[in-house]
Design a protein around this motif. Structure first.
Motif, PDB file in Angstrom:
ATOM      1  N   LYS A 103       0.831  -1.202   0.000  1.00 25.28           N
ATOM      2  CA  LYS A 103       0.000   0.000   0.000  1.00 25.28           C
ATOM      3  C   LYS A 103       0.867   1.253   0.000  1.00 25.28           C
ATOM      4  O   LYS A 103       0.625   2.192  -0.786  1.00 25.28           O
ATOM      5  CB  LYS A 103      -0.915  -0.013   1.229  1.00 25.28           C
ATOM      6  CG  LYS A 103      -1.654   1.293   1.472  1.00 25.28           C
ATOM      7  CD  LYS A 103      -2.388   1.260   2.802  1.00 25.28           C
ATOM      8  CE  LYS A 103      -3.008   2.620   3.103  1.00 25.28           C
ATOM      9  NZ  LYS A 103      -3.679   2.625   4.426  1.00 25.28           N
ATOM     10  N   TYR A 104       1.873   1.290   0.852  1.00 27.27           N
ATOM     11  CA  TYR A 104       2.693   2.489   0.978  1.00 27.27           C
ATOM     12  C   TYR A 104       3.647   2.641  -0.207  1.00 27.27           C
ATOM     13  O   TYR A 104       3.970   3.773  -0.594  1.00 27.27           O
ATOM     14  CB  TYR A 104       3.453   2.448   2.305  1.00 27.27           C
ATOM     15  CG  TYR A 104       2.525   2.337   3.491  1.00 27.27           C
ATOM     16  CD1 TYR A 104       1.727   3.404   3.869  1.00 27.27           C
ATOM     17  CD2 TYR A 104       2.426   1.151   4.225  1.00 27.27           C
ATOM     18  CE1 TYR A 104       0.857   3.306   4.944  1.00 27.27           C
ATOM     19  CE2 TYR A 104       1.562   1.050   5.306  1.00 27.27           C
ATOM     20  CZ  TYR A 104       0.778   2.119   5.648  1.00 27.27           C
ATOM     21  OH  TYR A 104      -0.093   2.023   6.705  1.00 27.27           O
ATOM     22  N   ILE A 105       4.087   1.540  -0.775  1.00 26.37           N
ATOM     23  CA  ILE A 105       4.911   1.607  -1.985  1.00 26.37           C
ATOM     24  C   ILE A 105       4.094   2.162  -3.135  1.00 26.37           C
ATOM     25  O   ILE A 105       4.583   2.989  -3.929  1.00 26.37           O
ATOM     26  CB  ILE A 105       5.463   0.210  -2.346  1.00 26.37           C
ATOM     27  CG1 ILE A 105       6.402  -0.300  -1.251  1.00 26.37           C
ATOM     28  CG2 ILE A 105       6.177   0.242  -3.692  1.00 26.37           C
ATOM     29  CD1 ILE A 105       7.646   0.524  -1.066  1.00 26.37           C
ATOM     30  N   ASP A 107      11.289   8.702   0.549  1.00 22.91           N
ATOM     31  CA  ASP A 107      11.452   8.336   1.955  1.00 22.91           C
ATOM     32  C   ASP A 107      10.513   9.147   2.843  1.00 22.91           C
ATOM     33  O   ASP A 107       9.865   8.606   3.759  1.00 22.91           O
ATOM     34  CB  ASP A 107      12.899   8.557   2.398  1.00 22.91           C
ATOM     35  CG  ASP A 107      13.854   7.552   1.790  1.00 22.91           C
ATOM     36  OD1 ASP A 107      13.373   6.523   1.272  1.00 22.91           O
ATOM     37  OD2 ASP A 107      15.075   7.790   1.820  1.00 22.91           O
ATOM     38  N   ALA A 108      10.445  10.459   2.568  1.00 24.76           N
ATOM     39  CA  ALA A 108       9.578  11.322   3.366  1.00 24.76           C
ATOM     40  C   ALA A 108       8.109  10.929   3.195  1.00 24.76           C
ATOM     41  O   ALA A 108       7.347  10.889   4.161  1.00 24.76           O
ATOM     42  CB  ALA A 108       9.786  12.788   2.982  1.00 24.76           C
ATOM     43  N   GLY A 109       7.701  10.621   1.953  1.00 29.16           N
ATOM     44  CA  GLY A 109       6.324  10.209   1.707  1.00 29.16           C
ATOM     45  C   GLY A 109       6.000   8.883   2.370  1.00 29.16           C
ATOM     46  O   GLY A 109       4.911   8.701   2.931  1.00 29.16           O
ATOM     47  N   PHE A 110       6.937   7.950   2.318  1.00 29.67           N
ATOM     48  CA  PHE A 110       6.749   6.641   2.950  1.00 29.67           C
ATOM     49  C   PHE A 110       6.536   6.793   4.456  1.00 29.67           C
ATOM     50  O   PHE A 110       5.591   6.232   5.027  1.00 29.67           O
ATOM     51  CB  PHE A 110       7.969   5.771   2.667  1.00 29.67           C
ATOM     52  CG  PHE A 110       7.907   4.390   3.261  1.00 29.67           C
ATOM     53  CD1 PHE A 110       7.202   3.384   2.626  1.00 29.67           C
ATOM     54  CD2 PHE A 110       8.559   4.102   4.455  1.00 29.67           C
ATOM     55  CE1 PHE A 110       7.146   2.104   3.169  1.00 29.67           C
ATOM     56  CE2 PHE A 110       8.512   2.830   5.003  1.00 29.67           C
ATOM     57  CZ  PHE A 110       7.792   1.836   4.353  1.00 29.67           C
ATOM     58  N   LEU A 111       7.381   7.582   5.108  1.00 26.71           N
ATOM     59  CA  LEU A 111       7.268   7.780   6.548  1.00 26.71           C
ATOM     60  C   LEU A 111       6.000   8.549   6.905  1.00 26.71           C
ATOM     61  O   LEU A 111       5.343   8.259   7.907  1.00 26.71           O
ATOM     62  CB  LEU A 111       8.496   8.523   7.072  1.00 26.71           C
ATOM     63  CG  LEU A 111       9.821   7.766   6.995  1.00 26.71           C
ATOM     64  CD1 LEU A 111      10.975   8.657   7.438  1.00 26.71           C
ATOM     65  CD2 LEU A 111       9.779   6.512   7.855  1.00 26.71           C
ATOM     66  N   PHE A 112       5.640   9.537   6.073  1.00 23.27           N
ATOM     67  CA  PHE A 112       4.434  10.337   6.346  1.00 23.27           C
ATOM     68  C   PHE A 112       3.181   9.460   6.323  1.00 23.27           C
ATOM     69  O   PHE A 112       2.369   9.512   7.260  1.00 23.27           O
ATOM     70  CB  PHE A 112       4.311  11.460   5.312  1.00 23.27           C
ATOM     71  CG  PHE A 112       3.045  12.262   5.443  1.00 23.27           C
ATOM     72  CD1 PHE A 112       2.960  13.296   6.361  1.00 23.27           C
ATOM     73  CD2 PHE A 112       1.938  11.976   4.654  1.00 23.27           C
ATOM     74  CE1 PHE A 112       1.781  14.029   6.497  1.00 23.27           C
ATOM     75  CE2 PHE A 112       0.759  12.705   4.779  1.00 23.27           C
ATOM     76  CZ  PHE A 112       0.683  13.740   5.708  1.00 23.27           C
ATOM     77  N   LYS A 122       3.271   6.843   9.314  1.00 24.01           N
ATOM     78  CA  LYS A 122       3.015   7.427  10.632  1.00 24.01           C
ATOM     79  C   LYS A 122       1.584   7.955  10.741  1.00 24.01           C
ATOM     80  O   LYS A 122       0.956   7.838  11.794  1.00 24.01           O
ATOM     81  CB  LYS A 122       4.016   8.548  10.905  1.00 24.01           C
ATOM     82  CG  LYS A 122       5.435   8.061  11.153  1.00 24.01           C
ATOM     83  CD  LYS A 122       6.365   9.206  11.509  1.00 24.01           C
ATOM     84  CE  LYS A 122       7.780   8.688  11.808  1.00 24.01           C
ATOM     85  NZ  LYS A 122       8.693   9.771  12.200  1.00 24.01           N
ATOM     86  N   SER A 123       1.067   8.533   9.658  1.00 23.62           N
ATOM     87  CA  SER A 123      -0.305   9.034   9.683  1.00 23.62           C
ATOM     88  C   SER A 123      -1.295   7.907   9.902  1.00 23.62           C
ATOM     89  O   SER A 123      -2.231   8.028  10.712  1.00 23.62           O
ATOM     90  CB  SER A 123      -0.623   9.765   8.362  1.00 23.62           C
ATOM     91  OG  SER A 123       0.161  10.918   8.224  1.00 23.62           O
ATOM     92  N   ASP A 124      -1.103   6.797   9.212  1.00 24.54           N
ATOM     93  CA  ASP A 124      -2.007   5.654   9.391  1.00 24.54           C
ATOM     94  C   ASP A 124      -1.909   5.091  10.803  1.00 24.54           C
ATOM     95  O   ASP A 124      -2.918   4.678  11.393  1.00 24.54           O
ATOM     96  CB  ASP A 124      -1.691   4.562   8.369  1.00 24.54           C
ATOM     97  CG  ASP A 124      -2.242   4.883   6.992  1.00 24.54           C
ATOM     98  OD1 ASP A 124      -2.914   5.929   6.859  1.00 24.54           O
ATOM     99  OD2 ASP A 124      -2.013   4.099   6.049  1.00 24.54           O
TER     100      ASP A 124
END
Length: 281
Positions: free
Chosen positions: A2-4, A76-81, A84-86
């Protein structure tokens, strides 16, 4: 997955610019070959063109590398965002009883440490494998087509351990990192509790708090030391394999030059290819 999927465009751009970087990187040693094999009796015109091509390749090389790293940081920033948001949104949907299954320190450690470790242990290794697999393909094509197929075969065979060896050490390194993260969670909780209850502490309880903190800190630092020690060992092991690539290419070039099978330009270019290939590996 999902995050990828949420950052796949950024990942694709990162890979594409890394491919451009690889092509530019592999072209520079070829210009060295052309220079050493150049017929200087033809005049300086060819040298001027080679210089202009070299300058253009340098511009493409560093421009593509910058853009590739830029999209890598964005991914990387989008993946972590998103991750963490979820996680935080999921916590808000839990009942109070379910939320209390973990302490606040555990949740903070997950947000600040575990998710970052997940990004480093999952996303980055996958992207590294994709990028450097593309680089190996580019170098293999150039070595086989423009240099010498015998040298290319020797380099490719010698480079196989650098592809498979990280898989051997990755499992143990991941286990040690997980152990370190688990102890870091425990340490965070141990450090947080006395700080939150500082106004309840007195002369009798403070030494006990300090001892518990030191025990948790000692266990966490011991795990970090063991993980770092094995990480250094894996780096040295991979470095030894890269040195074998250099040695194999060096001997192959020496034998073929001795037999008169290749030109000096080809030999110099080969050593340049090895340096360009082993540095990112």
């Amino acid at each position: 997955k999902k995050y990828i999927h949420q950052i796949w465009t950024l990942l694709l751009l990162q890979v594409l610019f890394f491919l451009v970087y690889s092509i530019a990187s592999v072209s520079i040693p070829y210009l060295t070959k052309v220079l050493f094999d150049y017929d200087f009796s033809a005049g300086p015109g060819g040298l001027v063109r080679l210089g202009a091509m070299y300058l253009g390749l340098i511009a493409v090389l560093y421009g593509a590398q910058y853009l590739s790293q830029m999209f890598s940081w964005k991914a990387d920033a989008g993946f972590l965002f998103h991750l963490k948001s979820d996680l935080v949104n999921g916590l808000f949907r839990r009942s109070y009883a379910d939320f209390n299954e973990k302490s606040v320190g555990d949740y903070l450690s997950i947000l600040t440490n575990d998710i970052g470790a997940l990004q480093q242990n999952r996303l980055e290794p996958v992207m590294d494998i994709i990028n450097f697999s593309l680089m190996l393909v580019v170098y293999a094509v150039v070595l086989f087509v423009f240099v010498d197929f015998r040298i290319a075969a020797v380099i490719l065979v010698a480079s196989l351990p650098t592809v498979f060896l990280p898989k051997v050490t990755a499992k143990e390194l991941s286990r040690r990192r997980q152990r370190e993260q688990a102890l870091l969670e425990q340490y965070t909780t141990k450090a947080k509790d006395p700080l939150e209850g500082f106004h309840f502490a007195n002369r009798r309880t403070r030494p006990a708090f300090a001892r518990e903190h030191e025990v948790a800190l000692d266990r966490q630092q011991a795990a970090a030391y063991k993980r770092g020690l094995f990480y250094s060992f894996s780096l040295e092991l991979n470095g030894g394999c890269l040195s074998l690539i250099n040695l194999s290419a060096f001997l192959a070039v020496g034998v073929l030059l001795w037999q008169g099978e290749i030109t000096i330009g080809t030999g110099v270019a080969t050593l340049g290819y090895i340096e360009s290939l082993t540095m990112p590996l």
